[in-house]
Design a protein around this motif. Structure first.
Motif, PDB file in Angstrom:
ATOM      1  N   ARG A   3       0.836  -1.198   0.000  1.00  0.00           N
ATOM      2  CA  ARG A   3       0.000   0.000   0.000  1.00  0.00           C
ATOM      3  C   ARG A   3       0.874   1.252   0.000  1.00  0.00           C
ATOM      4  NH1 ARG A   3      -2.487  -0.829   4.392  1.00  0.00           N
ATOM      5  NH2 ARG A   3      -4.117  -2.142   3.475  1.00  0.00           N
ATOM      6  N   LEU A   4       1.934   1.223   0.790  1.00  0.00           N
ATOM      7  CA  LEU A   4       2.840   2.363   0.844  1.00  0.00           C
ATOM      8  C   LEU A   4       3.500   2.585  -0.510  1.00  0.00           C
ATOM      9  CD1 LEU A   4       4.384   4.546   2.373  1.00  0.00           C
ATOM     10  CD2 LEU A   4       6.010   2.789   3.118  1.00  0.00           C
ATOM     11  N   ALA A   5       3.924   1.490  -1.167  1.00  0.00           N
ATOM     12  CA  ALA A   5       4.546   1.607  -2.485  1.00  0.00           C
ATOM     13  C   ALA A   5       3.554   2.180  -3.492  1.00  0.00           C
ATOM     14  CB  ALA A   5       5.063   0.248  -2.951  1.00  0.00           C
ATOM     15  N   GLY A   6       2.290   1.769  -3.390  1.00  0.00           N
ATOM     16  CA  GLY A   6       1.272   2.283  -4.300  1.00  0.00           C
ATOM     17  C   GLY A   6       1.033   3.760  -4.114  1.00  0.00           C
ATOM     18  N   ASN A   7       0.991   4.203  -2.856  1.00  0.00           N
ATOM     19  CA  ASN A   7       0.802   5.637  -2.585  1.00  0.00           C
ATOM     20  C   ASN A   7       1.999   6.457  -3.070  1.00  0.00           C
ATOM     21  OD1 ASN A   7      -1.650   5.073  -1.368  1.00  0.00           O
ATOM     22  ND2 ASN A   7      -0.786   4.964   0.694  1.00  0.00           N
ATOM     23  N   LEU A   8       3.197   5.910  -2.857  1.00  0.00           N
ATOM     24  CA  LEU A   8       4.399   6.620  -3.277  1.00  0.00           C
ATOM     25  C   LEU A   8       4.494   6.734  -4.789  1.00  0.00           C
ATOM     26  CD1 LEU A   8       7.317   5.425  -0.967  1.00  0.00           C
ATOM     27  CD2 LEU A   8       6.529   7.765  -1.308  1.00  0.00           C
ATOM     28  N   ARG A   9       3.934   5.751  -5.498  1.00  0.00           N
ATOM     29  CA  ARG A   9       4.073   5.722  -6.954  1.00  0.00           C
ATOM     30  C   ARG A   9       3.492   6.983  -7.596  1.00  0.00           C
ATOM     31  NH1 ARG A   9       1.746   1.191  -7.650  1.00  0.00           N
ATOM     32  NH2 ARG A   9       3.626  -0.041  -7.295  1.00  0.00           N
ATOM     33  N   THR A  10       2.423   7.497  -7.004  1.00  0.00           N
ATOM     34  CA  THR A  10       1.798   8.698  -7.563  1.00  0.00           C
ATOM     35  C   THR A  10       2.521   9.969  -7.129  1.00  0.00           C
ATOM     36  OG1 THR A  10       0.260   8.811  -5.688  1.00  0.00           O
ATOM     37  CG2 THR A  10      -0.445   7.577  -7.640  1.00  0.00           C
ATOM     38  N   ILE A  11       3.212   9.903  -5.992  1.00  0.00           N
ATOM     39  CA  ILE A  11       3.889  11.090  -5.475  1.00  0.00           C
ATOM     40  C   ILE A  11       5.332  11.166  -5.958  1.00  0.00           C
ATOM     41  CG2 ILE A  11       4.585  12.300  -3.385  1.00  0.00           C
ATOM     42  CD1 ILE A  11       2.304  10.816  -1.940  1.00  0.00           C
ATOM     43  N   ASP A  12       6.048  10.044  -5.819  1.00  0.00           N
ATOM     44  CA  ASP A  12       7.474   9.992  -6.162  1.00  0.00           C
ATOM     45  C   ASP A  12       7.775   8.625  -6.746  1.00  0.00           C
ATOM     46  OD1 ASP A  12      10.227   9.944  -6.299  1.00  0.00           O
ATOM     47  OD2 ASP A  12      10.532  10.979  -4.394  1.00  0.00           O
ATOM     48  N   PRO A  13       7.704   8.469  -8.083  1.00  0.00           N
ATOM     49  CA  PRO A  13       7.915   7.156  -8.702  1.00  0.00           C
ATOM     50  C   PRO A  13       9.261   6.530  -8.356  1.00  0.00           C
ATOM     51  CG  PRO A  13       6.983   8.702 -10.280  1.00  0.00           C
ATOM     52  CD  PRO A  13       7.349   9.498  -9.057  1.00  0.00           C
ATOM     53  N   GLU A  14      10.326   7.339  -8.266  1.00  0.00           N
ATOM     54  CA  GLU A  14      11.643   6.774  -7.969  1.00  0.00           C
ATOM     55  C   GLU A  14      11.702   6.229  -6.551  1.00  0.00           C
ATOM     56  OE1 GLU A  14      16.250   8.325  -7.812  1.00  0.00           O
ATOM     57  OE2 GLU A  14      14.984   8.937  -9.495  1.00  0.00           O
ATOM     58  N   ALA A  15      11.072   6.934  -5.606  1.00  0.00           N
ATOM     59  CA  ALA A  15      11.024   6.443  -4.230  1.00  0.00           C
ATOM     60  C   ALA A  15      10.217   5.159  -4.146  1.00  0.00           C
ATOM     61  CB  ALA A  15      10.430   7.505  -3.317  1.00  0.00           C
ATOM     62  N   SER A  16       9.147   5.085  -4.919  1.00  0.00           N
ATOM     63  CA  SER A  16       8.334   3.874  -4.951  1.00  0.00           C
ATOM     64  C   SER A  16       9.136   2.690  -5.465  1.00  0.00           C
ATOM     65  CB  SER A  16       7.105   4.091  -5.837  1.00  0.00           C
ATOM     66  OG  SER A  16       6.402   2.883  -6.031  1.00  0.00           O
ATOM     67  N   GLU A  17       9.913   2.905  -6.529  1.00  0.00           N
ATOM     68  CA  GLU A  17      10.739   1.823  -7.078  1.00  0.00           C
ATOM     69  C   GLU A  17      11.836   1.416  -6.106  1.00  0.00           C
ATOM     70  OE1 GLU A  17      11.737  -0.972 -10.043  1.00  0.00           O
ATOM     71  OE2 GLU A  17       9.977   0.242  -9.597  1.00  0.00           O
ATOM     72  N   SER A  18      12.393   2.384  -5.382  1.00  0.00           N
ATOM     73  CA  SER A  18      13.405   2.069  -4.369  1.00  0.00           C
ATOM     74  C   SER A  18      12.817   1.186  -3.277  1.00  0.00           C
ATOM     75  CB  SER A  18      13.953   3.363  -3.751  1.00  0.00           C
ATOM     76  OG  SER A  18      14.606   4.146  -4.717  1.00  0.00           O
ATOM     77  N   LEU A  19      11.602   1.509  -2.864  1.00  0.00           N
ATOM     78  CA  LEU A  19      10.932   0.718  -1.840  1.00  0.00           C
ATOM     79  C   LEU A  19      10.669  -0.703  -2.331  1.00  0.00           C
ATOM     80  CD1 LEU A  19       9.793   0.922   1.024  1.00  0.00           C
ATOM     81  CD2 LEU A  19       7.595   1.556   0.028  1.00  0.00           C
ATOM     82  N   ARG A  20      10.301  -0.822  -3.618  1.00  0.00           N
ATOM     83  CA  ARG A  20      10.066  -2.152  -4.192  1.00  0.00           C
ATOM     84  C   ARG A  20      11.354  -2.980  -4.192  1.00  0.00           C
ATOM     85  NH1 ARG A  20       9.824  -4.965  -9.147  1.00  0.00           N
ATOM     86  NH2 ARG A  20      10.908  -3.298 -10.256  1.00  0.00           N
ATOM     87  N   ILE A  21      12.471  -2.339  -4.504  1.00  0.00           N
ATOM     88  CA  ILE A  21      13.760  -3.036  -4.511  1.00  0.00           C
ATOM     89  C   ILE A  21      14.121  -3.499  -3.105  1.00  0.00           C
ATOM     90  CG2 ILE A  21      16.244  -2.713  -4.848  1.00  0.00           C
ATOM     91  CD1 ILE A  21      15.488  -0.790  -7.165  1.00  0.00           C
ATOM     92  N   VAL A  22      13.932  -2.622  -2.127  1.00  0.00           N
ATOM     93  CA  VAL A  22      14.226  -2.982  -0.739  1.00  0.00           C
ATOM     94  C   VAL A  22      13.370  -4.168  -0.302  1.00  0.00           C
ATOM     95  CG1 VAL A  22      14.062  -2.200   1.658  1.00  0.00           C
ATOM     96  CG2 VAL A  22      15.024  -0.680  -0.091  1.00  0.00           C
ATOM     97  N   SER A  23      12.083  -4.126  -0.611  1.00  0.00           N
ATOM     98  CA  SER A  23      11.179  -5.208  -0.248  1.00  0.00           C
ATOM     99  C   SER A  23      11.576  -6.513  -0.913  1.00  0.00           C
ATOM    100  CB  SER A  23       9.746  -4.829  -0.634  1.00  0.00           C
ATOM    101  OG  SER A  23       8.847  -5.883  -0.354  1.00  0.00           O
ATOM    102  N   TYR A  24      11.963  -6.424  -2.190  1.00  0.00           N
ATOM    103  CA  TYR A  24      12.375  -7.607  -2.960  1.00  0.00           C
ATOM    104  C   TYR A  24      13.568  -8.296  -2.298  1.00  0.00           C
ATOM    105  CZ  TYR A  24      13.931 -10.148  -7.188  1.00  0.00           C
ATOM    106  OH  TYR A  24      14.328 -11.094  -8.100  1.00  0.00           O
ATOM    107  N   PHE A  25      14.588  -7.509  -1.958  1.00  0.00           N
ATOM    108  CA  PHE A  25      15.770  -8.097  -1.340  1.00  0.00           C
ATOM    109  C   PHE A  25      15.493  -8.558   0.089  1.00  0.00           C
ATOM    110  CE2 PHE A  25      18.112  -6.147  -4.825  1.00  0.00           C
ATOM    111  CZ  PHE A  25      19.062  -7.116  -5.090  1.00  0.00           C
TER     112      PHE A  25
END
Length: 322
Positions: A3-25
């Motif tokens: 949910r946090l990644a989804g909210n960030l995607r509309t505000i800051d796409p790069e921050a959202s992708e960073s969060l996805r990478i962190v979660s993945y690892f």
């Protein structure tokens, strides 16, 4: 987190992708992924060759999980941890998220190295980046004879949730679960399942490679694919580059779903009439479709050579689309 990644995607796409990478690892690290698995994951996320030197042994992986033969002209990002070094190979300047990927990769390697003297498990046995001595030592701790016959079984990430010896492995499009099968008994639960070739336990990484190929070949009709039944097709699958498919695969991919269905029936049926019966179509209609498909493909799928070309193209297309 999602949910946090989804909210960030509309505000800051790069921050959202960073969060996805962190979660993945975090998923990989929490499941005890090996250095090789972390490198595969980093290569997938970076869409580039990623490498590491750990205790004098160098491992490099591309986004398909393969060991690249060519050297990348430049190394854009690197972290040195003393006994180990990790890097991302990319010509030119680093990509925006290379630092995030490399940081999480370095964290994972550091954690693995901090506990490397503890008993290992399946992740060591199937890790092509491990030395033979380390693999044999882990086999001994698990009371597995290095010469015993085993195979690796691969499935989508959710299919082996009840298996204690299952480990997470990243691929280009998804995380998969793999386990070491010592009984050589096919899974009883519904697939999809990719069964690796049967090998000596000290050569388990070879079975892992074929299990991943077999898993990619599963579909709604073939829920379980056994790599040992693929024969010489394994040579084609290992050499196949989905980014540069051969002409037969391109032609087959361009067909619509109905044409593919007719083509498969033509290739598998003993006669044109049996193909018509299987398709529920009039004989003359199937004959017309056969002539049109032969002209489109450049070969007749009902001849021995044409049937072989079709089967090879269909399996390679399945690899490309999996």
């Amino acid at each position: 987190m999602q949910r946090l990644a989804g909210n960030l995607r509309t505000i800051d796409p790069e921050a959202s992708e960073s969060l996805r990478i962190v979660s993945y690892f975090d998923v990989l690290i929490s499941r005890g992924a090996s250095v090789d698995a972390l490198l595969r994951g980093a290569a997938v996320m970076a869409s580039a060759v990623v490498g590491a030197t750990v205790r004098g042994r160098t491992i490099r992986r591309d986004a398909d999980g393969r060991t690249p033969r060519e050297e990348t002209p430049t190394t854009s990002s690197r972290i040195d941890g003393g006994e180990w070094t990790a890097w991302i190979e990319r010509p030119g300047v680093p990509a925006p998220l290379d630092d995030v990927i490399l940081e999480r990769l370095a964290l994972g390697i550091a954690l693995i190295e901090s506990r490397r003297r503890l008993p290992g498990g399946v992740e060591v046995i199937i890790d092509a980046g491990m030395g033979e001595a380390e693999r044999v030592a882990v086999l001994a701790r698990m009371r597995i004879d290095p010469g015993a016959l085993v195979r690796v079984i691969a499935s989508p990430a959710g299919a082996l949730s009840g298996a204690d010896d299952a480990v997470i492995l990243p691929t280009r499009r998804a995380l998969v679960r793999v386990r070491l099968d010592r009984e050589l008994v096919p899974p009883q639960k519904p697939g999809p399942w990719g069964l690796g070739t049967v090998v000596r336990a000290d050569r388990a990484p070879e079975s892992l490679e074929t299990a991943l190929i077999a898993l990619r070949l599963t579909d709604e009709r073939d829920r379980v694919v056994d790599a040992s039944e693929l024969g010489s097709f394994l040579l084609l699958a290992r050499a196949f580059d989905p980014d540069h498919p051969p002409a037969d695969v391109v032609a087959l991919s361009a067909l619509d779903e109905r044409s593919r269905h007719v083509l498969r029936a033509l290739a598998e049926a003993e006669s044109m009439r049996s193909a018509s019966a299987a398709l529920g179509m009039h004989h003359s209609s199937v004959q017309a479709r056969h002539e049109a498909l032969t002209q489109t493909l450049g070969y007749d799928p009902r001849t021995p050579l044409g049937r072989a070309r079709y089967v090879a193209a269909a399996l390679l297309m399945r690899l490309a689309e999996s």
